[in-house]
Design a protein around this motif. Sequence first.
Motif, short mmCIF file in Angstrom:
data_model
loop_
_atom_site.label_atom_id
_atom_site.label_comp_id
_atom_site.label_asym_id
_atom_site.label_seq_id
_atom_site.Cartn_x
_atom_site.Cartn_y
_atom_site.Cartn_z
N LYS A 122 5.86 4.40 5.01
CA LYS A 122 6.47 3.94 6.26
C LYS A 122 7.86 3.35 6.00
O LYS A 122 8.79 3.56 6.79
CB LYS A 122 5.58 2.90 6.93
N THR A 168 6.36 8.07 -3.74
CA THR A 168 5.27 8.69 -2.98
C THR A 168 4.82 9.99 -3.65
O THR A 168 3.63 10.29 -3.70
CB THR A 168 5.71 8.97 -1.54
N GLU A 219 0.50 3.69 1.98
CA GLU A 219 0.81 3.98 3.38
C GLU A 219 2.04 3.21 3.83
O GLU A 219 2.93 3.76 4.50
CB GLU A 219 -0.39 3.60 4.26
N ASP A 220 2.13 1.92 3.45
CA ASP A 220 3.28 1.12 3.84
C ASP A 220 4.55 1.57 3.12
O ASP A 220 5.65 1.55 3.70
CB ASP A 220 3.02 -0.36 3.56
N SER A 246 0.83 -1.21 0.00
CA SER A 246 0.00 0.00 0.00
C SER A 246 0.86 1.26 0.00
O SER A 246 2.04 1.23 0.37
CB SER A 246 -0.91 0.01 1.23
#
Length: 439
Positions: free
Chosen positions: A132, A286, A128-129, A126
């Motif tokens: 991170k 990103t 989001e991952d 994802s």
Amino acid sequence: MDVTNFYAESGGQIYDTGRIVAAADAVFEVKKVYNLGGYVVHLGRMMTTNSTAVPIPVTSSVDLQVDYKRRIAIAANHSMTHVLNWCLRRVLEDEAPENYMEVQQKGSLVTEEMLRFDFSYNSRVSQEDLAKIEKALNEKIQQGLVVYRKEVELEKAKHIVGLRQMFGEKYPDPVSVISVGVPVDDLLAKPESAEWRAYAVEFCGGTHLSNIKEAEVAVILSEEALMKGVRRIVVATRDAARKARARGELLEKEYRDIVAGGMTDSTAKSLSVLNKKVGDSLIPLTVKNSLREEIDGSVRAALANVKAMAAQLREKATVAGRAEAEAYDAVENPFFVKRLSDFGAEREALQAYADGFTNAVQGDVGVFLFGTDANKALALVTLPKAFTAKKLSAVDWAKAAIGKGGGKPHAAQSGLTAADVDLAMEKALAEAAKMKTAM
């Protein structure tokens, strides 16, 4: 040579380059280095002096000059490959247990430009991952962790908890252990301690940094499925990462500049071009994903705005056409010629005006409209059935006025420049007079 300090391509890491120097005029430029048949083979060419290559005698002593600027970039990417392996496990295994599949290295490539890492994972990573993972990479860099290396007996090294090794790989004995953040001797002192899972520890014979802070910065450039159950991620560090960020910032500025011009048809076209440019650019993933999402949203907004404005323009044109028809004498003037400046060279708006006029006028009227903007114009011609029944043709009327025109007997159109409209109107009126006489 009996020894060499050049790294031969191995374990996914690219070879060193540099020079082998015997004398000022006897230099061998090393382009590639490979392990072949138990030998380290240096491939390249003799550098010439005055168009002459001076050979290096077999008995010569030579100075081996590795391109260390290039090697440090490679070392940064190799050390960060180990850190990436750890970060992937930390994020994807610990924080996404519902998609759990042990993250195992399936392959890698380390060059001076980037690092590429293939790993097992049974789901799409994802956004989001990914954020991170990139954050974790840079946190490790900022921690300034020392990179330790030590030759260890293979059997002893295998007992270190958290140590990563390639499945099926045959390692030498003793084996080189690379540990980011904790001395190898500490690992060996209590190899079964669970605390070692918090560190990147691997078997590796490649070149590495002395401290992970020398990687400076890391950005994820891409992440994709390689095959079922295997993903591929590409990361840049140091100058390559900074350049990727700079390219991303320029594209973000270009996006802001485009949308600042308003939500128009040209905006949508410019954004579509930018979207492809973003997709083809080496920028942080990103940034790429968020920017493409913003671009897609702005394109939809621009097209919706264009559609709404076109509908408003058609309605305005219809009302104007009806108003024109209210006092129009179709008997006296069966052919209506007019230049419109409020609707641009927009066919749908001109058609709406013509429809509004012909539906409201009392009687049959042939219509010849010129819609203009700053540089271009569009001519729209319509004839009622009563006129085409008398063998009159909208196409012929357009050709008489403009010299060209396409369509059918009841409807035709043609493009022209705004500068030619006045003359075309004169010709259209003259042809209308002829047709009126012939009726």
